[in-house]
Design an enzyme around this catalytic site. Structure first.
Site, PDB file in Angstrom:
ATOM      1  N   ASP A 133      -1.683 -10.572  -5.776  1.00 46.50           N
ATOM      2  CA  ASP A 133      -1.007 -11.736  -5.648  1.00 46.50           C
ATOM      3  C   ASP A 133      -1.638 -12.672  -6.659  1.00 46.50           C
ATOM      4  O   ASP A 133      -2.777 -13.113  -6.612  1.00 46.50           O
ATOM      5  CB  ASP A 133      -1.189 -12.576  -4.135  1.00 46.50           C
ATOM      6  CG  ASP A 133      -0.595 -13.592  -4.094  1.00 46.50           C
ATOM      7  OD1 ASP A 133       0.752 -13.687  -3.644  1.00 46.50           O
ATOM      8  OD2 ASP A 133      -1.371 -14.489  -4.442  1.00 46.50           O
ATOM      9  N   LYS A 148       4.186 -16.596  -8.894  1.00 47.20           N
ATOM     10  CA  LYS A 148       4.646 -17.770  -8.451  1.00 47.20           C
ATOM     11  C   LYS A 148       4.957 -18.924  -9.559  1.00 47.20           C
ATOM     12  O   LYS A 148       4.368 -18.938 -10.704  1.00 47.20           O
ATOM     13  CB  LYS A 148       3.757 -18.537  -7.595  1.00 47.20           C
ATOM     14  CG  LYS A 148       2.943 -17.707  -6.624  1.00 47.20           C
ATOM     15  CD  LYS A 148       2.028 -18.420  -5.668  1.00 47.20           C
ATOM     16  CE  LYS A 148       1.254 -17.335  -4.930  1.00 47.20           C
ATOM     17  NZ  LYS A 148      -0.144 -16.903  -5.461  1.00 47.20           N
TER      18      LYS A 148
HETATM   19  P1  NAD Z   1     -10.252 -16.370   0.646  1.00 48.25           P
HETATM   20  O1  NAD Z   1     -10.045 -16.874   2.103  1.00 48.25           O
HETATM   21  O2  NAD Z   1      -9.431 -14.919   0.512  1.00 48.25           O
HETATM   22  O3  NAD Z   1     -11.709 -16.374   0.464  1.00 48.25           O
HETATM   23  C1  NAD Z   1     -12.275 -16.017  -0.656  1.00 48.25           C
HETATM   24  C2  NAD Z   1     -13.670 -16.034  -0.697  1.00 48.25           C
HETATM   25  O4  NAD Z   1     -14.192 -15.736   0.533  1.00 48.25           O
HETATM   26  C3  NAD Z   1     -14.405 -15.983  -1.774  1.00 48.25           C
HETATM   27  O5  NAD Z   1     -14.298 -16.370  -2.934  1.00 48.25           O
HETATM   28  C4  NAD Z   1     -15.717 -15.291  -1.353  1.00 48.25           C
HETATM   29  O6  NAD Z   1     -16.519 -16.500  -1.342  1.00 48.25           O
HETATM   30  C5  NAD Z   1     -15.521 -15.198   0.244  1.00 48.25           C
HETATM   31  N1  NAD Z   1     -15.607 -13.642   0.430  1.00 48.25           N
HETATM   32  C6  NAD Z   1     -14.556 -12.859   0.317  1.00 48.25           C
HETATM   33  N2  NAD Z   1     -14.652 -11.765   0.792  1.00 48.25           N
HETATM   34  C7  NAD Z   1     -15.756 -11.812   1.478  1.00 48.25           C
HETATM   35  C8  NAD Z   1     -16.694 -10.679   2.003  1.00 48.25           C
HETATM   36  N3  NAD Z   1     -16.288  -9.630   2.588  1.00 48.25           N
HETATM   37  N4  NAD Z   1     -17.728 -11.251   2.809  1.00 48.25           N
HETATM   38  C9  NAD Z   1     -17.999 -12.823   2.420  1.00 48.25           C
HETATM   39  N5  NAD Z   1     -17.449 -13.694   1.832  1.00 48.25           N
HETATM   40  C10 NAD Z   1     -16.468 -13.154   1.447  1.00 48.25           C
HETATM   41  O7  NAD Z   1      -9.245 -17.433  -0.336  1.00 48.25           O
HETATM   42  P2  NAD Z   1      -8.416 -17.441  -1.354  1.00 48.25           P
HETATM   43  O8  NAD Z   1      -8.908 -16.805  -2.632  1.00 48.25           O
HETATM   44  O9  NAD Z   1      -8.305 -18.851  -1.431  1.00 48.25           O
HETATM   45  O10 NAD Z   1      -7.146 -16.733  -0.725  1.00 48.25           O
HETATM   46  C11 NAD Z   1      -6.726 -15.594  -0.828  1.00 48.25           C
HETATM   47  C12 NAD Z   1      -5.348 -15.528  -1.910  1.00 48.25           C
HETATM   48  O11 NAD Z   1      -4.435 -16.130  -1.534  1.00 48.25           O
HETATM   49  C13 NAD Z   1      -5.733 -16.245  -3.358  1.00 48.25           C
HETATM   50  O12 NAD Z   1      -6.696 -15.153  -4.108  1.00 48.25           O
HETATM   51  C14 NAD Z   1      -4.349 -16.442  -3.639  1.00 48.25           C
HETATM   52  O13 NAD Z   1      -3.772 -15.075  -4.168  1.00 48.25           O
HETATM   53  C15 NAD Z   1      -3.701 -16.914  -2.622  1.00 48.25           C
HETATM   54  N6  NAD Z   1      -3.559 -18.261  -2.407  1.00 48.25           N
HETATM   55  C16 NAD Z   1      -2.435 -19.035  -2.540  1.00 48.25           C
HETATM   56  C17 NAD Z   1      -2.400 -20.244  -2.360  1.00 48.25           C
HETATM   57  C18 NAD Z   1      -0.967 -21.057  -2.373  1.00 48.25           C
HETATM   58  O14 NAD Z   1      -0.971 -22.229  -2.468  1.00 48.25           O
HETATM   59  N7  NAD Z   1       0.196 -20.211  -2.384  1.00 48.25           N
HETATM   60  C19 NAD Z   1      -3.609 -21.139  -2.294  1.00 48.25           C
HETATM   61  C20 NAD Z   1      -4.640 -20.608  -2.265  1.00 48.25           C
HETATM   62  C21 NAD Z   1      -4.768 -19.207  -2.247  1.00 48.25           C
END
Ligand code: NAD
Length: 278
Positions: A46, A76
């Site tokens: 994504d 997107k």
């Molecule tokens: P997320 O909830 O996936 O959090 C990511 C963070 O969680 C990492 O940076 C790390 O700090 C922590 N983490 C990850 N794996 C872990 C583990 N196993 N143990 C402990 N901590 C851990 O947040 P995100 O990246 O914002 O969301 C996932 C995806 O959703 C994004 O990468 C993106 O592709 C999408 N997204 C879309 C929008 C939108 O507006 N459409 C906005 C934000 C994110």
């Protein structure tokens, strides 16, 4: 065969329920990090034009040698590119950066309602799909009034709505709209983006202890067993692997209910009524 279940979409396509998200993955690190994810077994990536890392994602895909039909790639339409003409230009640029002929899913990133371009942009997305540049089309961060308007004024129900969703922000009303209208829900920020102590909440730590897994694995399992599509992000190869290793245990009905009870209307990201309007 991948162990990741596929979720059917309302247009006949299907999507791997667990993927890898690359928000905040730096452009110069994207190739390595996405390569690590593909090696760990992820086949659904994504990304978004605004993340600035489509070139690195494309390089990792090209270098992987994985057959195109085994991959599911989402990107997107960025807010400044909403509108008919700019949407067509934007998908061409994304495809060039990704080194792909088509993506599997193309989303309007935010509704930006004050600009009032999302209906026009959605009609452009329908044309982009009909031109063969994406298999499915969907939206992101759409609220119920935005979805109702697409339903009233256009031909296509979005295949997905990608929204902020995690145990303390469960978006039950938009999920119910999705059930009613055959639209799937993708959870962004599924781990709360690390912005609150999700992993310290009692139902999550208790389940982690009971199953001998990590709190992050419990939360990902909650999304999967709730029927949500999810793509946690991490830069670390150990966590990338950990987040994919969620098919060897199952949460009980009681464990799911205890996590469901964590709902607290705790939005940690931007509000869709205002993001991108300026
Ligand atoms: P997320 O909830 O996936 O959090 C990511 C963070 O969680 C990492 O940076 C790390 O700090 C922590 N983490 C990850 N794996 C872990 C583990 N196993 N143990 C402990 N901590 C851990 O947040 P995100 O990246 O914002 O969301 C996932 C995806 O959703 C994004 O990468 C993106 O592709 C999408 N997204 C879309 C929008 C939108 O507006 N459409 C906005 C934000 C994110």
């Amino acid at each position: 065969m991948s162990q990741v279940p596929r979720i059917p979409l309302n247009d006949g396509n299907s999507i791997p329920q667990l993927g890898f998200g690359v928000f905040l993955v730096q452009p110069d690190e994207a190739e390595r990090i996405v390569s690590d994810a593909l090696e760990a077994g992820y086949r659904h990536i994504d990304t978004a034009a605004i993340y600035g890392n489509e070139v690195g994602v494309g390089r990792a895909i090209a270098a992987s040698g994985i057959p195109r039909d085994e991959l599911f790639i989402t990107t997107k339409l960025a807010n400044p590119d909403q509108g008919t003409r700019s949407a067509h230009d934007a998908i061409d640029l994304s495809l060039a950066k990704l080194q792909l002929d088509k993506v599997d899913l193309y989303l309007i990133h935010w509704p930006t309602p004050a600009r009032d371009l999302y209906v026009e942009s959605w009609q452009a997305m329908e044309q982009i799909r009909d031109d063969g540049k994406t298999t499915s089309i969907g939206v992101s961060n759409f609220q119920i009034p935005h979805l109702d308007r697409l339903l009233a004024e256009t031909e296509t129900v979005p295949a997905v709505n990608q929204i902020e969703l995690h145990p303390t922000f469960q978006q039950r009303e938009i999920r119910a709209w999705g059930v009613e209208h055959d639209m799937r829900i993708e959870s962004w920020g599924p781990l709360g983006q690390g912005k609150y102590d999700l992993f310290g909440l009692a139902p999550i730590t208790a389940a982690a202890t009971a199953h001998g897994v990590t709190p992050a694995q419990i939360v990902i399992r909650w999304h999967l067993q709730s029927g949500l599509i999810v793509f946690p992000k991490s830069n670390s190869v150990d966590r990338i692997r950990e987040n994919f290793d969620v098919f060897g245990f199952e949460l009980s009905g009681e464990e799911l209910a205890a996590i469901d009870a964590l709902e607290a209307d705790n939005r940690v990201g931007g509000h869709p009524d205002v993001v991108g309007n300026a």
